[in-house]
Scaffold this motif. Sequence first.
Motif, PDB file in Angstrom:
ATOM      1  N   GLU A 123       0.864  -1.184   0.000  1.00 11.86           N
ATOM      2  CA  GLU A 123       0.000   0.000   0.000  1.00 11.86           C
ATOM      3  C   GLU A 123       0.900   1.234   0.000  1.00 11.86           C
ATOM      4  O   GLU A 123       2.007   1.218   0.527  1.00 11.86           O
ATOM      5  N   ASN A 124       0.416   2.268  -0.655  1.00 10.76           N
ATOM      6  CA  ASN A 124       1.160   3.524  -0.752  1.00 10.76           C
ATOM      7  C   ASN A 124       2.564   3.317  -1.307  1.00 10.76           C
ATOM      8  O   ASN A 124       3.519   3.956  -0.866  1.00 10.76           O
ATOM      9  N   THR A 144      -1.700  -4.267  -6.098  1.00 12.44           N
ATOM     10  CA  THR A 144      -2.809  -3.547  -5.495  1.00 12.44           C
ATOM     11  C   THR A 144      -3.033  -2.235  -6.237  1.00 12.44           C
ATOM     12  O   THR A 144      -2.090  -1.597  -6.699  1.00 12.44           O
ATOM     13  N   ASN A 146      -3.246   0.798  -5.673  1.00 10.87           N
ATOM     14  CA  ASN A 146      -2.948   1.712  -4.593  1.00 10.87           C
ATOM     15  C   ASN A 146      -1.591   2.352  -4.854  1.00 10.87           C
ATOM     16  O   ASN A 146      -0.687   1.694  -5.366  1.00 10.87           O
ATOM     17  N   LEU A 164      -6.780  -3.179  -2.631  1.00 10.58           N
ATOM     18  CA  LEU A 164      -5.866  -3.422  -1.521  1.00 10.58           C
ATOM     19  C   LEU A 164      -6.504  -4.362  -0.500  1.00 10.58           C
ATOM     20  O   LEU A 164      -7.642  -4.158  -0.082  1.00 10.58           O
TER      21      LEU A 164
END
Length: 179
Positions: A123-124, A144, A146, A164
């Motif tokens: 994530e991120n 993901t 993301n 995600l």
Amino acid sequence: MADRAQIIENPVNIDIDVSYTLTKKALIHEMKLPDNSVFIGWFANWIERKRPIDVVELAALAKTNNSQPMVFLMFGEAREPLNTVVIDRISELGLEDRVFVMGTRSPIEPYIAACDALISTAENEGLGRTLIEAMLLETPVIATANGGHTEIIIDGVNGRLVPLGNTEAMLQAIAEVVK
């Protein structure tokens, strides 16, 4: 300006010549696995943002929902406390024959090439360099939807994007890609 200028080398090696068939065969031999094993690679240092536990949960879902012999290879520096958490979860779920902690390896390109698909559960994520390296090696990517992944992958064109934390969607995308 010459005394203040700095050259930053390209972090992605675009001059890669690795054989999927040869490297996969060598890895199957090294790990003593069946020839029809489907390798799903995850390449990251083990930090929360990379979500390594998601790989274990994905492997558990694959074991119950999928007849294909999917083997999940987790590459990267297995940092604490996640190393213990991941290893314990692999054991709790009885996935020692499905999830393998591969550690850090160099050069990494042959291992990326040996995979039938490369996944990123992060994530991120910023740049997602591993996704680009996999694409250069013609290894399908699933990540993901993301962070920077959405700037690298156009879903269904040069890879797959999934929500995600959605292991069901990730497994479905993997199954479609390796089919």
